[in-house]
Design a protein around this motif. Structure first.
Motif, short mmCIF file in Angstrom:
data_model
loop_
_atom_site.label_atom_id
_atom_site.label_comp_id
_atom_site.label_asym_id
_atom_site.label_seq_id
_atom_site.Cartn_x
_atom_site.Cartn_y
_atom_site.Cartn_z
N THR A 1 0.86 -1.18 0.00
CA THR A 1 0.00 0.00 0.00
C THR A 1 0.89 1.23 0.00
O THR A 1 1.78 1.36 0.84
CB THR A 1 -0.90 0.02 1.25
OG1 THR A 1 -1.67 -1.18 1.29
CG2 THR A 1 -1.82 1.23 1.25
N ASN A 2 0.67 2.11 -0.97
CA ASN A 2 1.42 3.36 -1.06
C ASN A 2 0.43 4.51 -1.04
O ASN A 2 -0.53 4.52 -1.82
CB ASN A 2 2.24 3.41 -2.35
CG ASN A 2 3.29 2.34 -2.39
OD1 ASN A 2 4.18 2.32 -1.56
ND2 ASN A 2 3.19 1.45 -3.35
N ILE A 3 0.67 5.47 -0.17
CA ILE A 3 -0.19 6.65 -0.08
C ILE A 3 0.64 7.86 -0.55
O ILE A 3 1.72 8.12 -0.03
CB ILE A 3 -0.66 6.90 1.37
CG1 ILE A 3 -1.21 5.63 1.99
CG2 ILE A 3 -1.61 8.09 1.43
CD1 ILE A 3 -2.65 5.34 1.84
N PHE A 4 0.10 8.54 -1.56
CA PHE A 4 0.78 9.69 -2.12
C PHE A 4 0.03 10.97 -1.79
O PHE A 4 -1.19 10.99 -1.72
CB PHE A 4 0.85 9.58 -3.65
CG PHE A 4 1.78 8.52 -4.15
CD1 PHE A 4 3.10 8.81 -4.42
CD2 PHE A 4 1.34 7.23 -4.33
CE1 PHE A 4 3.97 7.84 -4.87
CE2 PHE A 4 2.19 6.24 -4.77
CZ PHE A 4 3.52 6.54 -5.05
N SER A 5 0.78 12.05 -1.60
CA SER A 5 0.20 13.37 -1.46
C SER A 5 0.18 14.00 -2.85
O SER A 5 1.26 14.24 -3.44
CB SER A 5 1.03 14.24 -0.52
OG SER A 5 0.61 15.59 -0.60
N LEU A 6 -1.00 14.25 -3.38
CA LEU A 6 -1.08 14.91 -4.68
C LEU A 6 -0.65 16.37 -4.56
O LEU A 6 -0.04 16.91 -5.48
CB LEU A 6 -2.50 14.80 -5.24
CG LEU A 6 -2.98 13.38 -5.56
CD1 LEU A 6 -4.43 13.41 -6.02
CD2 LEU A 6 -2.08 12.73 -6.60
N LYS A 7 -0.97 16.97 -3.44
CA LYS A 7 -0.61 18.36 -3.21
C LYS A 7 0.91 18.55 -3.21
O LYS A 7 1.44 19.48 -3.80
CB LYS A 7 -1.20 18.84 -1.88
CG LYS A 7 -0.99 20.30 -1.59
CD LYS A 7 -1.67 20.69 -0.29
CE LYS A 7 -1.46 22.15 0.00
NZ LYS A 7 -2.12 22.54 1.25
#
Length: 52
Positions: free
Chosen positions: A4-10
């Motif tokens: 699971t990878n969580i990215f910040s689009l901001k």
């Protein structure tokens, strides 16, 4: 194995990653739910998510 990878689009960057392993999968839906619960628990534990 599920990563699971969580990215910040901001910020355009990776903010959290984790790997889970399921040895015996009888019901994919239940396995996905268990993985999501484990991810949320770990993210709360390390401060990536606020407590409930």
């Amino acid at each position: 194995m599920v990563e699971t990878n969580i990215f910040s689009l901001k910020e355009n960057k990776l903010i959290w990653t984790g790997t889970t392993r399921s040895d015996y999968v009888k019901d994919v839906g239940q396995t996905v739910d268990a993985i999501m619960q484990a991810v949320v628990k770990e993210m709360r534990k390390d401060g990536s998510l606020p407590p409930k």
